[in-house]
Scaffold this active site. Sequence first.
Site, PDB file in Angstrom:
ATOM      1  N   LYS A   1       0.823  -1.209   0.000  1.00 31.00           N
ATOM      2  CA  LYS A   1       0.000   0.000   0.000  1.00 31.00           C
ATOM      3  C   LYS A   1       0.861   1.264   0.000  1.00 31.00           C
ATOM      4  CE  LYS A   1      -3.989  -2.265   0.889  1.00 31.00           C
ATOM      5  NZ  LYS A   1      -3.588  -3.670   0.978  1.00 31.00           N
TER       6      LYS A   1
HETATM    7  C1  PLP Z   1      -4.213  -4.827   0.628  1.00 30.45           C
HETATM    8  C2  PLP Z   1      -3.422  -6.071   0.576  1.00 30.45           C
HETATM    9  C3  PLP Z   1      -3.716  -7.095  -0.322  1.00 30.45           C
HETATM   10  C4  PLP Z   1      -4.907  -7.015  -1.267  1.00 30.45           C
HETATM   11  O1  PLP Z   1      -4.742  -6.027  -2.241  1.00 30.45           O
HETATM   12  P1  PLP Z   1      -6.012  -5.450  -3.025  1.00 30.45           P
HETATM   13  O2  PLP Z   1      -5.504  -4.338  -3.839  1.00 30.45           O
HETATM   14  O3  PLP Z   1      -6.966  -5.002  -1.979  1.00 30.45           O
HETATM   15  O4  PLP Z   1      -6.551  -6.575  -3.848  1.00 30.45           O
HETATM   16  C5  PLP Z   1      -2.905  -8.207  -0.352  1.00 30.45           C
HETATM   17  N1  PLP Z   1      -1.857  -8.328   0.491  1.00 30.45           N
HETATM   18  C6  PLP Z   1      -1.544  -7.368   1.391  1.00 30.45           C
HETATM   19  C7  PLP Z   1      -0.401  -7.580   2.301  1.00 30.45           C
HETATM   20  C8  PLP Z   1      -2.307  -6.201   1.454  1.00 30.45           C
HETATM   21  O5  PLP Z   1      -1.989  -5.259   2.346  1.00 30.45           O
END
Ligand code: PLP
Length: 492
Positions: free
Chosen positions: A110
């Site tokens: 993120k």
């Molecule tokens: C947010 C997240 C995901 C999922 O990603 P999306 O974009 O919501 O599909 C997978 N792994 C981790 C560690 C995340 O923080």
Amino acid sequence: MKYTSTRNKMLNISGSEAIVRGISEDGGLFVPVDFPQLSKNVIIELSEKSYEERAAYVMSLFLEDFSYEELLSYAEKAYAKFDGDPCPVVNIDDGLYIMELWHGPTCAFKDIALTMLPYLLTAAKEKLGIKDKTLILVATSGDTGKAALEGFRDVKDTDIMVFYPDEGVSRMQQLQMSTQEGGNVYVGAIKGNFDDAQTAVKEIFADKAVEKDLKAKGYSLSSANSINWGRLLPQIAYYISAYCDLLGSEEISYGDKINFCVPCGNFGNILAGYYAMRMGLPIGKLICASNINNILTDFFNTGIYDTKRDFHKTMSPSMDILISSNLERLLFEMLERDDAKLIELMKELKATGRYAIDKRLIEDRFLGFVAGYATEDDTFDTIYNNFDIYDYIFDPHTAVAAYVYNEYILSGDETPTVIVSTANPYKFSKDVYAAISEGSETDDFSAAKRINLLTGMEMPEVIENLRQLPVRFEEVFDKDAIKNKVFEYTTR
Ligand SMILES: *Cc1c(COP(=O)(O)O)cnc(C)c1O
């Protein structure tokens, strides 16, 4: 590039507006009116550039109201917060690569978008002459919350409030949020799961009385969740960057296809990969990996999206989701941008918890997608096996993807594949330690120490320091109280 809404194709707004508004008034999501194309020459040129230059170039194709130089300066500031290359691609076996997206300030993917979003949002407001303060509301299953808090802390004219499901996040994730520093931040835990938190926050966005109250206080609402175009856009860049890296190291030649295998939750990460494919990046398959909350697997395999099922808490909490908001953007493309049909499906989803599309729509137009899922045992075994074979450790989310990849290659596809690694394993130290050892630890920090002793992998300082930071936020409340919290915080 202009933007339209998945629920109203007549809408035509600028990139700045799309970023500031976050979600369309008709309830739809903003999408670019078309996809800029990447030529062979451009991709080859980009392969000689830094990550920041690649990101600035890709973003400039979508944001005509921003200059390349401006975007480059934001990328440089955002990615200076990373430890080295923001998106390194590591080769662990013949034709198998891991793109590590967790070298940022909060150790999860993120960070790639949420270190960038504050620059995009602040600049977009300025370009539109908006003087309001921004109140960012976030519902999080763990990683978005921390990354958004870190990205927006002490950003001028901005406050941020984050709500996470109590006991629905890992201990490290919880500590990361409850110890957050900054004078413009608020964190609260709500009783319920992630979907409850997300629904409650969405209701606030739609609440006219709240909007009026905030307006009177000089605020307008914005979202840092992955429905915001400013979250998706920076993510397109790393798919292109991975391809450039493999070209640069001569692992592939231009035109060779590569696959990506992505651990999915709200569907923002893999959707960015799909957009890169639509821009002409030679992608073979996009492999959508889920944990036992496998609603997406079922959708891709049957055409039926059915939320009437049990919600499971797993060791990959950021994927514990039944309502994947960004799927709406893919659906829009599957329906050949038929907004009326999309509205119909979304109404059906709201009324019945389910919708179905003709499976041929997935197969005919989307040869790119395949989907699979991993159970908790599969995930656990995958962490152990990969450590054993490659001396490489995956966090539980990435392990879900690694398992689904291993299943997928039984089909005989030998295309080079990049597994998109979304979190540093130290964020989920207890489960990872239990998976790679005979032992177990009840304390996350002891588990982290043991991982370090066993693997030699460096523990991130931000994780190590968590133990000493004072806890600032401890409130747990009913989801109906969110509105009141917003009121209190903005009257402080
Ligand atoms: C947010 C997240 C995901 C999922 O990603 P999306 O974009 O919501 O599909 C997978 N792994 C981790 C560690 C995340 O923080």
